[in-house]
Design a protein around this motif. Structure first.
Motif, short mmCIF file in Angstrom:
data_model
loop_
_atom_site.label_atom_id
_atom_site.label_comp_id
_atom_site.label_asym_id
_atom_site.label_seq_id
_atom_site.Cartn_x
_atom_site.Cartn_y
_atom_site.Cartn_z
N ASN B 223 -10.89 7.23 -2.84
CA ASN B 223 -12.06 6.61 -2.21
C ASN B 223 -12.09 5.10 -2.49
O ASN B 223 -12.88 4.38 -1.89
CB ASN B 223 -13.36 7.22 -2.74
N GLY B 224 -11.28 4.64 -3.41
CA GLY B 224 -11.34 3.26 -3.86
C GLY B 224 -10.52 2.32 -3.00
O GLY B 224 -10.19 2.63 -1.85
N ILE B 225 -10.20 1.17 -3.57
CA ILE B 225 -9.39 0.20 -2.85
C ILE B 225 -7.91 0.57 -2.97
O ILE B 225 -7.18 0.58 -1.99
CB ILE B 225 -9.65 -1.22 -3.40
N PHE B 226 -7.49 0.87 -4.18
CA PHE B 226 -6.11 1.34 -4.41
C PHE B 226 -6.09 2.85 -4.20
O PHE B 226 -6.78 3.57 -4.93
CB PHE B 226 -5.66 0.98 -5.83
N ARG B 227 -5.36 3.31 -3.21
CA ARG B 227 -5.35 4.75 -2.89
C ARG B 227 -3.92 5.25 -2.83
O ARG B 227 -3.09 4.69 -2.12
CB ARG B 227 -5.99 5.00 -1.52
N HIS B 228 -3.66 6.32 -3.55
CA HIS B 228 -2.31 6.87 -3.49
C HIS B 228 -2.19 7.89 -2.37
O HIS B 228 -2.66 9.02 -2.48
CB HIS B 228 -1.92 7.51 -4.81
N TYR B 229 -1.56 7.45 -1.29
CA TYR B 229 -1.15 8.35 -0.22
C TYR B 229 0.37 8.27 -0.18
O TYR B 229 0.91 7.19 0.16
CB TYR B 229 -1.73 7.91 1.13
N PRO B 230 1.07 9.35 -0.53
CA PRO B 230 2.54 9.26 -0.65
C PRO B 230 3.19 8.65 0.59
O PRO B 230 4.16 7.90 0.47
CB PRO B 230 2.96 10.73 -0.85
N GLU B 231 2.64 8.93 1.77
CA GLU B 231 3.27 8.43 3.00
C GLU B 231 3.18 6.90 3.08
O GLU B 231 4.00 6.27 3.76
CB GLU B 231 2.65 9.08 4.25
N LEU B 232 2.24 6.28 2.40
CA LEU B 232 2.16 4.82 2.41
C LEU B 232 3.10 4.20 1.38
O LEU B 232 3.36 3.00 1.40
CB LEU B 232 0.72 4.35 2.16
N ASP B 233 3.59 5.04 0.48
CA ASP B 233 4.54 4.56 -0.53
C ASP B 233 5.98 4.80 -0.07
O ASP B 233 6.91 4.70 -0.87
CB ASP B 233 4.26 5.27 -1.86
N GLY B 234 6.14 5.15 1.19
CA GLY B 234 7.49 5.28 1.73
C GLY B 234 8.07 6.67 1.67
O GLY B 234 9.22 6.90 2.02
N GLU B 235 7.24 7.65 1.21
CA GLU B 235 7.74 9.03 1.22
C GLU B 235 7.60 9.60 2.63
O GLU B 235 6.67 9.27 3.35
CB GLU B 235 6.95 9.89 0.23
#
Lengths: 236, 236
Positions: B223-235
């Motif tokens: 919900n924050g500014i830094f969000r871990h979505y694997p697809e945005l990290d190139g997975e």
């Protein structure tokens, strides 16, 4: 004090917020890249010049100091140029408002470049149209209503109750939006009477009027931050 | 001096840059929305409280002053909390670096929301993947190499040659990027030895270590500014 302003040639861009302050105050300055070419900035950007390395133009050189970031530059210039109230709490208010203007300017840039700053507009035009709908429908009213409210709460004429660099930056912001989104602004202006009057007042300040009539004021164009693409203004 | 910090509950967000400064300095403060609920901020945002109206949280109340914008808040707190060099030129350098951090933070937000802040991530996921490729490939290296260079030019330990709020904000920025882009950061870290060491040093400062171990430090989340979505990290 003679200042050196460093900013890309060919566009108003973020440099214009600094230029307007220098011009309004009648300060002596050299627009370095316009005189020597954009390459004059490279040693600074490469960290090869004394002083704190700037991340990007604009930056200002004054003596040995090199200051980047529009808000930091104006915070530095404000007291010397008489463009900010004396009290430190008021000076901080100017900075806060300037940073909020900068936030909208960044959103304006990303409206025509929502996917990648490094890619052509034409390659992200479809996404830009979607982002522009949000800019016109949500972000512009939100930001502009805020600035109108700040004006109203402070006597109507100046956001800080006296002339300051924030007036000049609001003028630039509104001029840019007027160029980029003429249709949208035509609809919004009636809701923003104090901002409208502020823009008109700044435009007729003698030094600003002289500057706007000079060749130093480049016209807005579609290389800058504010870009008029009719399709982003809601035209089909 | 007791401070009131106003920021959304449930996320670290931009409030965390202010929180880290207050915690590092051992300052007394109340995290108002966490105590009274998010509604406590509304009168300020509606311009119904004395002081300059904030555009958005975070904002800080100290006496009658209300200050918004992370950079302006830290510029205000810096001298009182001993988190900025004394000389006005160095204080301006801190502000400049903080504004550059803020620029990257805004780009981080727009990486998962490239089309509209008001729409769900899922509704702009396709565009977010395109923007994330530019973030990973161009923007992260550009910004992080810049900060690494500033560190290197200033003795390696602190961007301002002494501990300041900029160290704390860089720690937060790097922690957020590590959470959001673990794959990408794993590849970038070997090129950023000074930033790596700075992050480790900040983490072990006694007040910061105590804060990070406390319940006051919320975990990063989507919900924050830094969000871990694997697809945005190139997975894939």
């Amino acid at each position: 004090m003679h200042y050196e302003l460093y900013y890309w040639t060919g566009i108003q861009g973020r440099g214009e917020f600094v230029r307007l302050a220098l011009e309004d105050a009648g300060a002596g300055y050299t627009d370095m890249a316009r005189v020597h070419g954009d390459a004059v900035m490279q040693p600074y950007l490469d960290g090869k010049v004394e002083g704190l390395q700037p991340f990007a133009p604009p930056f200002l050189r004054t003596g040995k100091q090199v200051i980047a970031q529009v808000g930091a530059i104006l915070d530095h210039l404000g007291p010397t140029l008489g463009l900010v109230p004396d009290a430190s709490s008021r000076r901080q208010q100017a900075l806060q408002l300037q940073m909020t203007i900068a936030d909208l300017v960044a959103e304006v840039h990303d409206t025509h470049h929502p996917i990648a700053a490094s890619k052509y507009y034409e390659d992200q035009k479809h996404e830009a149209k979607a982002r522009a709908a949000s800019m016109r429908g949500e972000r512009m009213p939100k930001f502009l209503t805020y600035f109108e409210s700040v004006l109203k709460h402070n006597g109507g004429r100046h956001p800080l109750r006296e002339h300051s660099y924030v007036d000049l930056s609001l003028f630039q912001l509104l001029s840019g939006l007027d160029y980029m989104f003429p249709r949208r602004m035509q609809a919004l202006w009636p809701t923003l009477p104090q901002l409208r009057a502020l823009k008109d007042r700044v435009e007729t300040r003698p030094n600003i009027a002289a500057y706007l009539a000079s060749e130093r004021r480049l016209p807005f164009n579609t290389n800058g931050i504010f870009r008029h693409y009719p399709e982003l203004d809601g035209e089909q």
